[in-house]
Every structure is written in structure tokens, then in C-alpha cells.
Design a protein around this motif. Structure first.
Motif, short mmCIF file in Angstrom:
data_model
loop_
_atom_site.label_atom_id
_atom_site.label_comp_id
_atom_site.label_asym_id
_atom_site.label_seq_id
_atom_site.Cartn_x
_atom_site.Cartn_y
_atom_site.Cartn_z
N VAL A 15 -3.75 11.09 3.46
CA VAL A 15 -3.04 9.98 2.82
C VAL A 15 -2.79 8.87 3.83
CG1 VAL A 15 -0.88 9.27 1.73
CG2 VAL A 15 -1.96 11.42 1.05
N GLU A 16 -2.34 9.24 5.01
CA GLU A 16 -2.07 8.24 6.05
C GLU A 16 -3.35 7.51 6.45
OE1 GLU A 16 -0.05 7.88 10.52
OE2 GLU A 16 0.21 9.70 9.31
N GLN A 17 -4.46 8.24 6.55
CA GLN A 17 -5.73 7.62 6.91
C GLN A 17 -6.19 6.65 5.82
OE1 GLN A 17 -7.33 7.93 9.96
NE2 GLN A 17 -8.42 6.17 9.10
N ALA A 18 -5.94 7.02 4.55
CA ALA A 18 -6.32 6.14 3.44
C ALA A 18 -5.54 4.83 3.52
CB ALA A 18 -6.07 6.83 2.10
N VAL A 19 -4.26 4.91 3.90
CA VAL A 19 -3.44 3.71 4.06
C VAL A 19 -4.00 2.85 5.20
CG1 VAL A 19 -1.15 2.83 4.65
CG2 VAL A 19 -1.37 4.80 3.12
N LYS A 20 -4.34 3.50 6.30
CA LYS A 20 -4.88 2.76 7.45
C LYS A 20 -6.21 2.10 7.10
CE LYS A 20 -2.66 5.54 11.05
NZ LYS A 20 -2.85 6.51 12.16
N ASP A 21 -7.05 2.82 6.35
CA ASP A 21 -8.34 2.25 5.95
C ASP A 21 -8.14 1.00 5.10
OD1 ASP A 21 -9.59 4.28 7.29
OD2 ASP A 21 -10.01 5.48 5.49
N LEU A 22 -7.15 1.06 4.19
CA LEU A 22 -6.86 -0.10 3.36
C LEU A 22 -6.41 -1.28 4.21
CD1 LEU A 22 -4.90 -0.23 0.03
CD2 LEU A 22 -4.14 -1.63 1.94
N GLU A 23 -5.49 -1.00 5.12
CA GLU A 23 -4.90 -2.08 5.91
C GLU A 23 -5.84 -2.61 7.00
OE1 GLU A 23 -1.14 -0.51 7.16
OE2 GLU A 23 -0.35 -0.46 5.10
N THR A 24 -6.96 -1.91 7.21
CA THR A 24 -7.97 -2.40 8.16
C THR A 24 -8.72 -3.60 7.58
OG1 THR A 24 -8.28 -0.20 9.12
CG2 THR A 24 -10.06 -1.78 9.42
N VAL A 25 -8.87 -3.62 6.26
CA VAL A 25 -9.65 -4.70 5.62
C VAL A 25 -8.80 -5.62 4.75
CG1 VAL A 25 -11.80 -3.37 5.65
CG2 VAL A 25 -10.23 -3.15 3.70
N SER A 26 -7.57 -5.19 4.46
CA SER A 26 -6.72 -5.99 3.57
C SER A 26 -5.39 -6.31 4.24
CB SER A 26 -6.47 -5.23 2.25
OG SER A 26 -5.47 -5.86 1.49
N CYS A 27 -4.76 -7.41 3.82
CA CYS A 27 -3.44 -7.75 4.34
C CYS A 27 -2.33 -7.04 3.58
CB CYS A 27 -3.21 -9.27 4.28
SG CYS A 27 -3.26 -9.96 2.61
N GLY A 28 -2.70 -6.25 2.56
CA GLY A 28 -1.71 -5.50 1.80
C GLY A 28 -1.09 -4.38 2.63
N GLU A 29 0.14 -4.01 2.30
CA GLU A 29 0.85 -2.91 2.96
C GLU A 29 1.22 -1.89 1.89
OE1 GLU A 29 1.81 -2.41 6.18
OE2 GLU A 29 1.04 -4.28 7.03
N ILE A 30 0.80 -0.64 2.07
CA ILE A 30 1.01 0.42 1.08
C ILE A 30 2.07 1.40 1.57
CG2 ILE A 30 -0.02 2.39 -0.10
CD1 ILE A 30 -1.21 0.06 -1.28
N VAL A 31 3.01 1.74 0.69
CA VAL A 31 3.99 2.78 0.98
C VAL A 31 3.85 3.88 -0.07
CG1 VAL A 31 6.43 3.37 1.14
CG2 VAL A 31 5.61 1.20 2.07
N PRO A 32 3.23 5.03 0.26
CA PRO A 32 3.17 6.15 -0.68
C PRO A 32 4.47 6.97 -0.58
CG PRO A 32 1.84 6.61 1.27
CD PRO A 32 2.45 5.26 1.48
N TYR A 33 5.10 7.24 -1.72
CA TYR A 33 6.43 7.85 -1.72
C TYR A 33 6.45 8.97 -2.77
CZ TYR A 33 11.49 7.59 -0.82
OH TYR A 33 12.79 7.85 -0.41
#
Length: 217
Positions: A15-33
Motif C-alpha cells: 500500500v505504501e509503495q502504491a502511494v509512492k508510485d502515485l506521488e512520483t508522477v502526480s502532485c496528488g497526496e493520498i492518505v489510506p485510512y
């Protein structure tokens, strides 16, 4: 008692890696809760106890009135039977908490989940990113409910209906008892939505929110 969902270390890392992958290409910030439940629903015990004791009183009354009982029952015995039914009804949701999902009205569950998600949105400061591009993916397992809350920067372009595919992916993971996998796929969909709507990473972007999965049982 219902068995709590336990994330493996591998799931947490995925899950953490998926968040990092997203934030590598996008300016979005994801918080999975993730929460085991958005409320203890204490009223469930009173609902069941009242219903069961009332049903018992009516049943005993009907059987006595129609002479279907093979023996006479005194008012004191009726009171004892009703009290036992009340106690059983009160304890049932405590011993089987997953039953609360069928006892508590869906509207009330949805209200509690949304309230808890909004609290998480504020506590995790999802609203404090520079471009207001924070996203909360909130999972409440007992209710089988998922909410995706986007900050105003993203909400201006990504409509509520667009998040439904994200919600559906996580719900499928909850039902299959594979919540980690569901979250990873959902984050991947978020990445596609962000890039589709022009939220690409700039050279000046920094990681403003922690990438890890938040867990509350």
C-alpha cells in the motif's frame, strides 16, 4: 468476538509503495485510512433486547391464551422468561459484533462512517497540502463502507461519481478479505484519475503527507 483484520507487513509495504508510485508522477497526496468500525453502535444491544423480550412476551401471551402450553405459567415466570430474553438480546451484539451491520439501519451506519472519515480528514491534515490536492481513502470494515474525500483543488475537476470506481475496488477487497490488495488497486485508479485531469508532478513538489497506511482497530 469477530476476528479483527490484520494487515501483513507485506500488505502495508504494498500500500505504501502504491502511494509512492502515485506521488512520483502526480502532485496528488493520498492518505489510506483503515478502521475496524466507525462506531461501537452501543444502541444495537438495546434494539435486540427490546425486540426479543417484547416478542417473548407476546409469544407466551398468545400460547397461554390459546391453551397451547401443556402447563400453566404464572406472571412471575413470564417476567423471568422475558428478563432472560432481554439479557440474551443485550449480549448478542456484544458477542457477535459483526451482526451490528444487519441490526443498525444503513442510513445511520453511513452517517457514522462519514463523520469518522471527516474526522480522519481533519486529523491527518489532508487539507493542508500546498495545492489542496489531498485525497483520503477511508475504509470502515465492519460496515463494508468506503469513502473517498478529495480536497477542493482536486474536487474542482474530479467529480464525486468519478471516485466510485475507487470505492468499488476497495469494497470488493473488503468482501474478499483482501483489503490490502483492494487498496493497492484503488490507489492505482486514483493515479489514473489524477493524471487524466492534469495533476502531474512538478519539479518543485515535495512529499507533504506520510505515505503509510493508517490503521485503527
Amino acid at each position: 468476538m469477530a476476528k479483527k483484520y490484520t494487515f501483513t507487513e507485506s500488505e502495508k509495504q504494498q500500500v505504501e509503495q502504491a502511494v509512492k508510485d502515485l506521488e512520483t508522477v502526480s502532485c496528488g497526496e493520498i492518505v489510506p485510512y483503515f478502521v475496524g468500525s466507525s462506531d461501537d453502535y452501543a444502541e444495537a444491544s438495546w434494539y435486540v433486547s427490546t425486540l426479543l423480550s417484547g416478542f417473548t412476551l407476546v409469544l407466551v401471551g398468545v400460547l397461554s391464551y390459546t391453551w397451547m402450553l401443556p402447563f400453566r405459567i404464572t406472571p412471575m415466570e413470564v417476567a423471568i422468561v422475558a428478563f432472560v430474553a432481554l439479557v440474551i438480546g443485550f449480549l448478542f451484539p456484544l458477542l457477535f459484533p459483526q451482526a451490528k451491520r444487519w441490526i443498525i439501519p444503513k442510513e445511520r451506519q453511513a452517517q457514522r462512517v462519514r463523520q469518522r472519515a471527516l474526522e480522519a480528514f481533519l486529523n491527518e491534515k489532508v487539507f493542508e497540502t500546498e495545492e489542496r490536492v489531498g485525497i483520503l481513502i477511508f475504509v470502515s470494515r465492519q460496515e463494508h463502507m468506503v469513502l473517498v474525500l478529495g480536497d477542493e483543488g482536486i474536487s474542482r475537476k474530479v467529480q464525486t461519481a468519478d471516485w466510485q470506481t475507487v470505492v468499488d475496488e476497495v469494497v470488493m477487497g473488503v468482501k474478499a478479505n483482501q483489503i490490502g490488495e483492494g487498496l493497492v488497486k484503488a490507489i492505482g485508479i486514483c493515479k489514473e484519475l489524477l493524471l487524466k485531469n492534469g495533476f502531474v508532478r512538478k519539479s518543485t513538489d515535495t512529499n507533504e503527507l506520510d505515505d503509510g497506511l493508517r490503521i485503527e482497530d
